[in-house]
Motif scaffolding. Structure first.
Motif, PDB file in Angstrom:
ATOM      1  N   ALA C 321       0.865  -1.184   0.000  1.00 13.96           N
ATOM      2  CA  ALA C 321       0.000   0.000   0.000  1.00 13.96           C
ATOM      3  C   ALA C 321       0.894   1.225   0.000  1.00 13.96           C
ATOM      4  O   ALA C 321       2.055   1.165   0.417  1.00 13.96           O
ATOM      5  CB  ALA C 321      -0.880   0.012   1.246  1.00 13.96           C
ATOM      6  N   ALA C 322       0.370   2.322  -0.464  1.00 19.90           N
ATOM      7  CA  ALA C 322       1.162   3.547  -0.478  1.00 19.90           C
ATOM      8  C   ALA C 322       1.514   3.969   0.948  1.00 19.90           C
ATOM      9  O   ALA C 322       2.602   4.477   1.199  1.00 19.90           O
ATOM     10  CB  ALA C 322       0.391   4.660  -1.187  1.00 19.90           C
ATOM     11  N   PHE C 323       0.613   3.716   1.891  1.00 18.36           N
ATOM     12  CA  PHE C 323       0.863   4.184   3.252  1.00 18.36           C
ATOM     13  C   PHE C 323       0.734   3.038   4.250  1.00 18.36           C
ATOM     14  O   PHE C 323       1.325   1.983   4.038  1.00 18.36           O
ATOM     15  CB  PHE C 323      -0.052   5.379   3.561  1.00 18.36           C
ATOM     16  CG  PHE C 323       0.177   6.523   2.606  1.00 18.36           C
ATOM     17  CD1 PHE C 323       1.377   7.221   2.605  1.00 18.36           C
ATOM     18  CD2 PHE C 323      -0.784   6.878   1.663  1.00 18.36           C
ATOM     19  CE1 PHE C 323       1.608   8.272   1.716  1.00 18.36           C
ATOM     20  CE2 PHE C 323      -0.563   7.925   0.772  1.00 18.36           C
ATOM     21  CZ  PHE C 323       0.627   8.624   0.788  1.00 18.36           C
TER      22      PHE C 323
ATOM     23  N   SER D 134      -1.821   3.311  -5.142  1.00 18.93           N
ATOM     24  CA  SER D 134      -0.687   2.439  -5.446  1.00 18.93           C
ATOM     25  C   SER D 134      -1.169   1.107  -6.007  1.00 18.93           C
ATOM     26  O   SER D 134      -0.564   0.547  -6.923  1.00 18.93           O
ATOM     27  CB  SER D 134       0.156   2.214  -4.186  1.00 18.93           C
ATOM     28  OG  SER D 134      -0.482   1.349  -3.276  1.00 18.93           O
ATOM     29  N   ASN D 135      -2.243   0.597  -5.466  1.00 22.21           N
ATOM     30  CA  ASN D 135      -2.774  -0.660  -5.966  1.00 22.21           C
ATOM     31  C   ASN D 135      -3.401  -0.492  -7.341  1.00 22.21           C
ATOM     32  O   ASN D 135      -3.380  -1.419  -8.147  1.00 22.21           O
ATOM     33  CB  ASN D 135      -3.782  -1.248  -4.980  1.00 22.21           C
ATOM     34  CG  ASN D 135      -3.088  -2.046  -3.904  1.00 22.21           C
ATOM     35  OD1 ASN D 135      -2.896  -3.246  -4.048  1.00 22.21           O
ATOM     36  ND2 ASN D 135      -2.652  -1.376  -2.841  1.00 22.21           N
ATOM     37  N   ALA D 136      -3.946   0.673  -7.606  1.00 19.72           N
ATOM     38  CA  ALA D 136      -4.470   0.933  -8.945  1.00 19.72           C
ATOM     39  C   ALA D 136      -3.327   0.872  -9.952  1.00 19.72           C
ATOM     40  O   ALA D 136      -3.462   0.306 -11.045  1.00 19.72           O
ATOM     41  CB  ALA D 136      -5.159   2.299  -8.979  1.00 19.72           C
ATOM     42  N   VAL D 137      -2.204   1.432  -9.574  1.00 16.33           N
ATOM     43  CA  VAL D 137      -1.031   1.418 -10.461  1.00 16.33           C
ATOM     44  C   VAL D 137      -0.546  -0.023 -10.659  1.00 16.33           C
ATOM     45  O   VAL D 137      -0.291  -0.455 -11.787  1.00 16.33           O
ATOM     46  CB  VAL D 137       0.085   2.309  -9.871  1.00 16.33           C
ATOM     47  CG1 VAL D 137       1.372   2.165 -10.674  1.00 16.33           C
ATOM     48  CG2 VAL D 137      -0.370   3.770  -9.839  1.00 16.33           C
ATOM     49  N   ALA D 138      -0.472  -0.769  -9.569  1.00 13.56           N
ATOM     50  CA  ALA D 138       0.009  -2.146  -9.680  1.00 13.56           C
ATOM     51  C   ALA D 138      -0.945  -3.003 -10.506  1.00 13.56           C
ATOM     52  O   ALA D 138      -0.524  -3.790 -11.363  1.00 13.56           O
ATOM     53  CB  ALA D 138       0.190  -2.740  -8.279  1.00 13.56           C
ATOM     54  N   PRO D 162       7.325   7.208  -5.742  1.00 15.65           N
ATOM     55  CA  PRO D 162       8.137   6.032  -5.403  1.00 15.65           C
ATOM     56  C   PRO D 162       7.343   4.982  -4.612  1.00 15.65           C
ATOM     57  O   PRO D 162       7.626   3.791  -4.727  1.00 15.65           O
ATOM     58  CB  PRO D 162       9.275   6.613  -4.563  1.00 15.65           C
ATOM     59  CG  PRO D 162       8.924   8.027  -4.268  1.00 15.65           C
ATOM     60  CD  PRO D 162       7.930   8.467  -5.278  1.00 15.65           C
ATOM     61  N   ARG D 163       6.366   5.418  -3.859  1.00 21.60           N
ATOM     62  CA  ARG D 163       5.541   4.444  -3.140  1.00 21.60           C
ATOM     63  C   ARG D 163       4.755   3.578  -4.125  1.00 21.60           C
ATOM     64  O   ARG D 163       4.550   2.396  -3.898  1.00 21.60           O
ATOM     65  CB  ARG D 163       4.560   5.174  -2.206  1.00 21.60           C
ATOM     66  CG  ARG D 163       5.222   5.900  -1.042  1.00 21.60           C
ATOM     67  CD  ARG D 163       5.700   4.894   0.005  1.00 21.60           C
ATOM     68  NE  ARG D 163       6.394   5.512   1.111  1.00 21.60           N
ATOM     69  CZ  ARG D 163       5.818   5.877   2.265  1.00 21.60           C
ATOM     70  NH1 ARG D 163       4.532   5.721   2.434  1.00 21.60           N
ATOM     71  NH2 ARG D 163       6.529   6.408   3.248  1.00 21.60           N
ATOM     72  N   ALA D 248      -6.117   4.825 -17.256  1.00 27.08           N
ATOM     73  CA  ALA D 248      -5.796   5.896 -16.316  1.00 27.08           C
ATOM     74  C   ALA D 248      -6.117   5.394 -14.922  1.00 27.08           C
ATOM     75  O   ALA D 248      -7.140   4.727 -14.717  1.00 27.08           O
ATOM     76  CB  ALA D 248      -6.592   7.159 -16.623  1.00 27.08           C
ATOM     77  N   VAL D 249      -5.220   5.682 -14.005  1.00 24.87           N
ATOM     78  CA  VAL D 249      -5.409   5.228 -12.636  1.00 24.87           C
ATOM     79  C   VAL D 249      -4.997   6.338 -11.677  1.00 24.87           C
ATOM     80  O   VAL D 249      -4.324   7.293 -12.069  1.00 24.87           O
ATOM     81  CB  VAL D 249      -4.553   3.973 -12.318  1.00 24.87           C
ATOM     82  CG1 VAL D 249      -5.016   2.777 -13.131  1.00 24.87           C
ATOM     83  CG2 VAL D 249      -3.076   4.250 -12.535  1.00 24.87           C
ATOM     84  N   GLY D 250      -5.374   6.174 -10.432  1.00 22.60           N
ATOM     85  CA  GLY D 250      -4.957   7.160  -9.449  1.00 22.60           C
ATOM     86  C   GLY D 250      -5.691   6.996  -8.145  1.00 22.60           C
ATOM     87  O   GLY D 250      -6.378   5.999  -7.908  1.00 22.60           O
ATOM     88  N   GLU D 251      -5.553   7.992  -7.343  1.00 26.01           N
ATOM     89  CA  GLU D 251      -6.021   8.016  -5.962  1.00 26.01           C
ATOM     90  C   GLU D 251      -7.118   9.063  -5.848  1.00 26.01           C
ATOM     91  O   GLU D 251      -6.898  10.222  -6.227  1.00 26.01           O
ATOM     92  CB  GLU D 251      -4.815   8.398  -5.081  1.00 26.01           C
ATOM     93  CG  GLU D 251      -5.100   8.597  -3.628  1.00 26.01           C
ATOM     94  CD  GLU D 251      -5.740   7.380  -3.001  1.00 26.01           C
ATOM     95  OE1 GLU D 251      -6.973   7.380  -2.856  1.00 26.01           O
ATOM     96  OE2 GLU D 251      -4.996   6.429  -2.687  1.00 26.01           O
ATOM     97  N   THR D 252      -8.290   8.662  -5.338  1.00 23.71           N
ATOM     98  CA  THR D 252      -9.384   9.641  -5.214  1.00 23.71           C
ATOM     99  C   THR D 252      -9.388  10.351  -3.863  1.00 23.71           C
ATOM    100  O   THR D 252     -10.286  11.144  -3.595  1.00 23.71           O
ATOM    101  CB  THR D 252     -10.764   8.974  -5.415  1.00 23.71           C
ATOM    102  OG1 THR D 252     -10.933   7.973  -4.420  1.00 23.71           O
ATOM    103  CG2 THR D 252     -10.891   8.366  -6.792  1.00 23.71           C
TER     104      THR D 252
END
Ligand SMILES: Cc1ncc(COP(=O)(O)O)c(C=O)c1O
Ligand SMILES: Cc1ncc(COP(=O)(O)O)c(C=O)c1O
Lengths: 471, 429, 471, 429
Positions: C321-323, D134-138, D162-163, D248-252
């Motif tokens: 996870a990111a965090f 991050s999981n969306a990216v993975a 980087p995360r 497209a992915v990302g964090e909401t």
């Protein structure tokens, strides 16, 4: 679906909440108190677990409509959207946890809120002095009339025995007059539904303490002679009290003081959108002239060199509440006004626009007894042969909360529609569409309505005859 | 455009057109005298800015400290489930259930609230709430006058919360004072012409009074007995109904309603069935719908202002519905056992504190009177003691103004807080 | 009633939220950024006012059932009551406003919560090392299997290519194995619905990395041979992973470590009642043996002399996870466990009691394929000739959320009923009553159900064939 | 008895009897090895005590200060209406809508969420959320492998958070690094065997990248282009779909979701319709019921683990439904104008701060690159600067570990806070 009472969902020994344990010795009440003071039988309250309680009250809420779920054009009640920011403000621990008996040094934040709101209401009304203590509109009325009573007592004028109310007045007005030991006498209306000035002039004399006027009145019409009316009263040494339940029509457009009003109440829960909560709590702040200011209830907030202070006005009528009134509502109204500032005028403009739009659209099909500009609400009557009650119940089946019906009393089959400014044109159009459809609906069908609500029509007579008001 | 109004320019144009006016100003053609110019109010804030102000001002309140003041409002534990329920939009944003078909949720809640009050007070009927405890007392005073057909005149003692007495007086009721001695009221001689005899128990000084004596005294002069009771105390104390009271009133704030600097709270009123037509305020009753299903409706409406106008029992219209809901949910969660545990915890902690104070050489004002969770202690300089307490992060008791402090202890106070209180107070002497 | 999309309720130019004004100079993005980087057409999002948005989503919620409204015995999902105390905890500004990149000195409170929860889960499982990072059960599985993969890599053992899953396994188990680049192979069941130990013994070899066992398994039956199974695996140098979705049956009654489990995941949102939120967020913390501990994801919380610290385990698989995972859920689960302490055992006892009670009451009418003691849930099959789907839809008309159906796959017409410990006997009796009635209901009537829900049955084929997944 | 269990002794007896066992212990006769004895957990606390602990621990967090750190999570303004909606029990306490007839509310929300994501990204389909950005990216990395039928191998640059890169690696995806220079990625040479080319814009350093160049580079090697975008930025930046990205992915999180120390947030994923069968996670689709009424249902379920098991696109089951609801309500309240105002306010404030810092002699790491609201500034000792900021009640930027600090500015920061930041930093040098 059977909605049993919470008590029926319990069983002896169940608990819905756990308290901290005893960290000091447990005293036996039977030793600390006289035997006969103690309860012989425990009260038959529900004994339920938390899950059952949550599900019970959640499902009860689902049997209820609110502004959050449906258009709710209940006339005279200003059912406008309740911003969630107000709820967040009221939940702030620094306010929610404050005890009313904490000394002023400990409550400067709360006192500042009150002081600022006093100033806001003074500006909106043009009247210099405010009390935030009354806990609803009716109590604001009573406060005002008691102040007037005290004024005359103080002036040694013991002949002021009557309070005049227009035929259109809300029931709380005459009830207030009586409660303040005045005789309520009625004044009739002119062709606009407004106070008949000539009749009034003939009535007012040295026994008159005040006229209670509602402006716009409960027909949704502006009392255009209000200045003249106030002159009539003032000439006779009487006061003009204004019921401000309909202030949503006046913000920034009309100031009570300019019209000669001496004292008025606000319904903070209407005009300034503290939620109605299923019937309350409300808040009925009053504003008054310098002449009446010394009679305001105890306490008001003053700003002093060393901070805000609670002060008993010199000739105060006394307390109307154990503490400072419904502070939670005061806080919400203050927050609401701060989010609007001078744009409160837009609130009024849009409220009046919406009401007139509904008037324009319904007119022709529905009768509009005073078919001129209305203010924030419009009074209509169903087409001949139809009953307001049936139209109301029919609206429920269309997903709309009915307007106020059979009020004001002066108009037969009255339907008082107050859309408020927070409703969109689409909602108004849908509502008008339903109203027009209902005007055409067969009487038998209408009489059967509602059929899509949690219940059908209720037997109200039975409720009164076979009174059962508890489990 | 204001914050919560939907209209766009296009909407405005269409709507003004439909109405047949040119401008918004035209909609106010009939208004006179008009207000011209802007309201002199601070410029509008966004929600975020407004709430930032709220938080700023909240910091200027000494909230969140252990509170030892009561005198009509109590810092009790509030179950978190309550705010989840009262926050439901259907409860929060509805109004008086004039349309019962779409208000069954709230109507049933009122019915349950009335039931809880009836159970606690031992009286047959109750109403849907009045503004607060003080108003319940004042309305009860007026009610005794209507029922006895006497002038509103009531006998009370110093045991009645002085704030309640003040409101009774504001409402135009004459008050005669009964002797108060050693912490309790002497009901042996009550004037003959009073409409009501009031007994608060536990009284203002936290002491349990003899409600039965009050009832007998009242009935001896054909007046009514009104008991003023903290609902939490009624989980353990004999109900006023069982002790002969005709009316019971009080404040439901201790039942799950936050302090909020004095309101909104909710007053309750209960009475015997024979007196129901003189009860002010709304009443929900059971009935059936056209299909025979059980349902609730506002009833005996003839008592109310919108029907009876000048002849109504009271002018009350809007009441305290949402806070009464809080009390109803509180009663459901705590139940009879939980409520009596609240009472026992509070009493145990109060007695612990009183004992520790006495052990430190501090005098109770009424050392021999049976109290529950509130008691008066004597100090030469209450203000100084309270200042010392505040310095230690404790909100002291109510300064009675006559060399005594009224201390309230609830189940929320920990032993640690009680010990700290004693320590500070002992050092301050 | 037409429930339009939020976008259909708007009009260009409406706004539901007001932002603070510009207190610095407004930059023109067209000058700050390359022209072609800027959006040519604005996205077609809803343009609505706040009142419309609140009413829209409030009414949508009223089209939905949850635990708060209905009994919700969805097997394998542990739909227990969600205490509101948890929500209050999560809303605390000191936690809700904490940025995950704030340095450790600034987040000691949050780190202490994590450290304590790590300890609680270690005690409950008997396994010494914990990671709270996985954001749902499936991610807990993946984390565990990736740790096992890394263990073997680290040990230079490159021949471990398979992960064994029982036929009853939840779909996430084989999917996890694949995602971690293992081949998932199935092991069959014995007559109790448990892993067939003999078959397993025959399968396990030096290519076996792990067995993923669920205990109690998805038939609601305790894997009574679990110790033997772990021995089989350990002898072959493989690991035993336990899917802990069903931990509500084990608290205080069975510790994974004692059974030879090497690593397991918890579903905090099931066992420890962080709300399911309509499908998430969840939290899938894992606990493992010392051997696997160095491979845990980055970071874990350690207590050091100067406070709590975030630490990367020595041979960590890296971040999942990111965090720090779903901290809000971590906080709720911690709070839940603190409110229970050792009484967590009662939670399990009551959950198992309720399931067995339903089993006892339904047995005879419904088929119970493994009719012995069940644990926290019971697997039943409808009477001959009836379909699980029809019974499920029929339950809706009785006001009950259906159980999980058609899972596990090994049993035809499976209905997996998990009542949870927070339901009263009365609710279970009502549910059983409905189930028994449905067992007698005419097939045509059942096939028409539900008729009292917001919709009738849906055309699922159409949804897939004519895919429309956006406005 | 545990806190939230209803059974009384009488219940227990009746139920054990119905089951035919003697005791609760008997219900665990089949459990082996059994755990005997008590769990060693702290004694149970009442709700009030537990929440008191929460408040105590909350005080040990430095929350409520102005935050200048971002790097994947942003301290943005959250409309109060959102928590009112997500607190509704029907949303909060339901689960995956397997029974669509009683889950239409949530299903429509998912449909609306997907629509918002599609509109923002300019791509045709999206899913109901994954765990986080991050999981969306993975998941996108794995998706490119499935779609190109190549091994999972992706080209990224230092511009990718980087995360996110770390999580991609944990998921077993090979990563090759593209040159990163002057604040942006050089896409001119991409290895031929990659399955995907990733471009984050604004990138980790806050700088707007050339998504079109990335798409072209990806398509040049028959790989897919994955854009990683902050949804708030998509209110003003050209959509990745329009610039040729395939995914497209990302964090909401920036859309109305509180920081909460890193989660729960919600990752989004969108792609072209032709790729929908390789999208992981749930998808809600429109359909009709037996009476022809529009309704929503989970669809294309064949992609998911419960149907396809080992062959599923992903093992994801529980997702981030409730936080995705927050983002959906956020989009509704803010609308396209509001969201772009958020972007403009943030950018304006960030540029103001950058200008003021530069004027104080502080260097930006990439002074010539176009940034939105995040930028890197150079300091000899970032830790010391951050310590000075904290002393003044300000949470500084992210220490990049190489003599630079990544500073994020949102619409929530006031000019006063920005000026204070500059002052402290200038003094600390
Ligand atoms: C015109 C008018 N006056 C007075 C009142 C009384 O206000 P409240 O209900 O707040 O006591 C009302 C409320 O309905 C009203 O409509
Ligand atoms: C037995 C089992 N294992 C694993 C999972 C996956 O957990 P999650 O949905 O939290 O990813 C579930 C969830 O339904 C389950 O029932």
């Amino acid at each position: 679906m059977p909605f049993n009472l919470i008590r029926d969902k319990g069983r002896e020994g169940r608990r819905g909440y756990t308290l901290p344990g005893f960290d000091v010795e447990k005293i036996e009440l039977s030793t600390a108190l006289p035997e006969k003071a103690l309860r012989s039988e425990k009260p038959h309250l529900a004994e339920v677990d938390e899950p059952t309680a949550i599900r019970h009250y959640t499902n009860l809420s689902r049997q209820n409509w609110g502004i959050d779920t449906n258009f709710y054009p209940l006339g005279s009640c200003t059912m406008k959207h309740n911003p969630r920011a107000n709820e967040q403000a009221a939940a702030t621990p620094g306010f929610a946890g404050l005890h009313p008996h904490q000394p002023e040094e400990q409550t400067q934040g709360a006192l500042q809120v009150m002081h600022e709101l006093q100033g806001f209401l003074a500006e909106i009304s043009g009247l210099p002095a405010v009390s935030l203590q009354p806990m609803a509109g009716a109590q604001g009325e009573l406060t005002s009339i008691l102040m007037i009573r005290k004024f005359f007592e103080d002036a040694g004028d013991h002949g002021r025995t009557t309070v005049i109310v227009p035929e259109t007045a809300h029931g709380t007005n005459p009830a207030t007059a009586s409660m303040a030991s005045f005789k309520a006498v009625e004044v009739g209306l002119d062709e606009h539904g407004c106070v008949d000035v000539d009749e009034l002039r003939a009535m007012v004399d040295e026994t008159t303490a005040a006229l209670m006027i509602t402006n716009p009145n409960t027909c949704g019409v502006f009392e255009r002679n209000i200045k003249e009316i106030s002159d009539v009263l003032h000439e006779a040494g009487a006061f003009l009290y204004m019921d401000g339940a309909n202030m949503n029509a006046n913000l920034g457009r009309m100031r009570a003081a300019d019209a000669g009003v001496d004292v008025m109440h606000f319904n903070l829960h209407k005009t300034f959108s503290t939620p109605h909560g299923g019937g309350g709590p409300g808040s009925g702040a009053i504003a008054c002239s310098d002449a009446l200011a010394p009679f305001r209830p105890d306490p008001v907030v003053e700003k002093r060199a060393d901070g805000f202070a609670l002060v008993r006005p010199e000739k105060s009528i006394g307390r109307m509440a154990a503490f400072h009134g419904n502070f939670g509502q005061i806080l919400r109204a203050w927050n609401y006004i701060k989010m609007h500032g001078p744009e409160l005028k837009d609130v009024t403009d849009m409220a009046v626009l919406n009401a007139n739009y509904v008037r324009a659209k319904l007119g022709g099909t529905y009768r509009v007894p005073y078919d001129e500009l209305c203010k924030h609400e419009v009074l209509v009557q169903p087409p001949k042969g139809k009953k307001a009650l049936d139209i109301a119940k029919g609206l429920i089946d269309h997903g709309f909360h009915p307007p106020t019906i059979y009020f004001p009393l002066v108009v037969k089959e009255a339907m008082l529609i107050e859309p408020t400014e927070t409703e969109s044109k689409e909602t108004l159009d849908d509502f008008v569409g339903a109203m027009l459809e209902l005007a055409e609906t067969e009487p038998e069908e209408l009489e059967a309505a509602p059929t899509h609500a949690p219940t059908r029509r209720l037997d109200e007579t039975r409720a009164a005859r076979q009174l059962k008001a508890r489990w | 455009m204001a914050r919560f109004t939907p209209h766009t320019e296009a909407d405005l144009e269409e709507m003004l057109g439909a109405i047949g006016v040119e401008s918004l100003d035209d909609l106010f053609a009939d208004v006179s005298p008009k207000h011209e110019g802007e309201l002199k109010l601070p410029p509008p804030l966004s929600e975020h800015e407004a709430l930032a102000d709220v938080n700023e001002l909240a910091k200027r309140n000494a909230a969140g400290l252990p509170v030892f003041v009561g005198a009509g409002a109590y810092d009790r534990i509030i179950p978190s489930a309550i705010s989840a329920i009262i926050g439901r939009g259907e409860f929060l944003t509805s109004y008086t259930p004039y349309q019962p078909e779409v208000s069954q949720g709230h109507l049933q809640v009122v019915f349950e609230f009335q039931s809880v009050i009836s159970e606690l007070t031992g009286l047959e009927v109750s109403n849907a709430s009045v503004y607060d405890g003080s108003n319940a007392v004042a309305e009860a005073a007026l009610m005794t006058a209507r029922l006895t057909k006497r002038d509103p005149k009531v006998a009370v003692s110093k045991g009645l919360n002085p704030r309640y007495r003040e409101v009774v007086e504001t409402y135009g009721v004459e008050v005669v004072e009964l002797p108060f001695d050693g912490g309790t009221t002497d009901f042996s001689e009550v004037p003959e012409d009073v409409s009501g005899v009031f007994v608060q128990s536990p009284n203002f000084y936290g002491i349990v009074e003899d409600v039965e004596a009050a009832s007998k005294a009242a009935h001896g002069v054909e007046a009514l007995c009104v008991a003023v009771c903290d609902p939490i105390s009624l989980a353990v104390l004999e109900s006023p109904g069982a002790l002969g009271a005709d009316v019971a009133v009080g404040e439901t704030q201790p039942m799950g309603i936050p302090l909020t600097y004095g309101g909104p709270y909710a007053g309750y009123m209960a009475t015997k069935k024979e007196f129901v037509r003189q009860l002010p305020g709304r009443i929900a009753g059971e009935t059936i719908d056209e299909e025979g299903r059980l349902a609730y409706v506002l009833t005996l409406r003839g008592r109310e202002q919108d029907i009876r106008r000048a002849k109504a029992n009271s002018n009350i219209c809007t009441n305290q519905a949402l806070t009464a809901l809080s009390a109803t949910v509180y009663a459901a969660l705590l139940g009879p056992e939980g409520m009596s545990e609240v009472a026992e915890l509070s009493a145990s902690k109060a007695h612990y504190l009183a004992d520790r104070l006495q052990a430190s050489g501090i005098w109770l004002r009424y050392p021999d009177a049976p109290f529950l969770w509130e008691f008066a202690v004597e100090f030469d300089d209450v203000e100084q003691v309270n200042a010392a307490l505040l310095e230690s992060g404790i909100v002291g008791g109510l300064d009675l103004g006559d060399g005594a402090m009224l201390v309230a202890v609830t189940e929320k106070r920990t032993k640690k807080e009680l010990d700290a209180f004693v320590e500070v107070v002992a050092n301050a002497l």
